[in-house]
Design a protein around this motif. Sequence first.
Motif, PDB file in Angstrom:
ATOM      1  N   THR A   1       0.835  -1.206   0.000  1.00 51.96           N
ATOM      2  CA  THR A   1       0.000   0.000   0.000  1.00 51.96           C
ATOM      3  C   THR A   1       0.866   1.250   0.000  1.00 51.96           C
ATOM      4  O   THR A   1       0.606   2.203  -0.733  1.00 51.96           O
ATOM      5  N   LEU A   2       1.916   1.240   0.812  1.00 50.89           N
ATOM      6  CA  LEU A   2       2.798   2.402   0.904  1.00 50.89           C
ATOM      7  C   LEU A   2       3.540   2.628  -0.413  1.00 50.89           C
ATOM      8  O   LEU A   2       3.565   3.749  -0.924  1.00 50.89           O
ATOM      9  N   VAL A   3       4.087   1.573  -0.978  1.00 50.82           N
ATOM     10  CA  VAL A   3       4.823   1.699  -2.242  1.00 50.82           C
ATOM     11  C   VAL A   3       3.888   2.141  -3.360  1.00 50.82           C
ATOM     12  O   VAL A   3       4.228   3.004  -4.173  1.00 50.82           O
ATOM     13  N   ARG A   4       2.696   1.568  -3.398  1.00 53.10           N
ATOM     14  CA  ARG A   4       1.704   1.936  -4.416  1.00 53.10           C
ATOM     15  C   ARG A   4       1.340   3.415  -4.305  1.00 53.10           C
ATOM     16  O   ARG A   4       1.242   4.115  -5.307  1.00 53.10           O
ATOM     17  N   SER A   5       1.166   3.895  -3.086  1.00 51.60           N
ATOM     18  CA  SER A   5       0.797   5.293  -2.885  1.00 51.60           C
ATOM     19  C   SER A   5       1.927   6.239  -3.306  1.00 51.60           C
ATOM     20  O   SER A   5       1.678   7.298  -3.877  1.00 51.60           O
ATOM     21  N   VAL A   6       3.167   5.846  -3.032  1.00 44.99           N
ATOM     22  CA  VAL A   6       4.312   6.650  -3.486  1.00 44.99           C
ATOM     23  C   VAL A   6       4.302   6.709  -5.017  1.00 44.99           C
ATOM     24  O   VAL A   6       4.436   7.784  -5.603  1.00 44.99           O
ATOM     25  N   GLY A   7       4.113   5.569  -5.654  1.00 48.05           N
ATOM     26  CA  GLY A   7       4.038   5.540  -7.115  1.00 48.05           C
ATOM     27  C   GLY A   7       2.891   6.368  -7.649  1.00 48.05           C
ATOM     28  O   GLY A   7       3.038   7.088  -8.638  1.00 48.05           O
ATOM     29  N   ASP A   8       1.748   6.288  -6.966  1.00 49.05           N
ATOM     30  CA  ASP A   8       0.579   7.075  -7.375  1.00 49.05           C
ATOM     31  C   ASP A   8       0.855   8.574  -7.262  1.00 49.05           C
ATOM     32  O   ASP A   8       0.377   9.358  -8.081  1.00 49.05           O
TER      33      ASP A   8
END
Length: 128
Positions: A83-90
């Motif tokens: 979730t954290l990595v996805r949000s950074v990418g987003d």
Amino acid sequence: MTNKVRGDSEFLAGAEKYIMRLTLGALAEIEDGLGLHSLSDIAQRLKQLSSGDLAVVAAALLRGGGHDIGPSDVLRLATDIGTLVRSVGDAFDAAGLAKAGAATADAANGDDASVPLAGTASSNSASA
């Protein structure tokens, strides 16, 4: 409230919603926090993030989104790494840096991406 036009990305940690925003200040914090000398170094470094590096990047983006949070606080958030990595990418995607978001997706999946943040797949929807 998340504003995609402004470059926001959001996710839930426990019961709290967090907003990330890639601002010029966040970019400067990322550059400084990772010990880089130029913005062009960020893309290369983000291909091989350690958990500490991810915490530095996430904290800078969270401060850009209005949160008073440091890297050590990010490490204690009640959320999973994907979730954290996805949000950074987003956040990179929302700011118009789609290659950074694509790299985030590849890295989380264990792929050796040629773009920054090789990680979990980012999506067009909020990471909440």
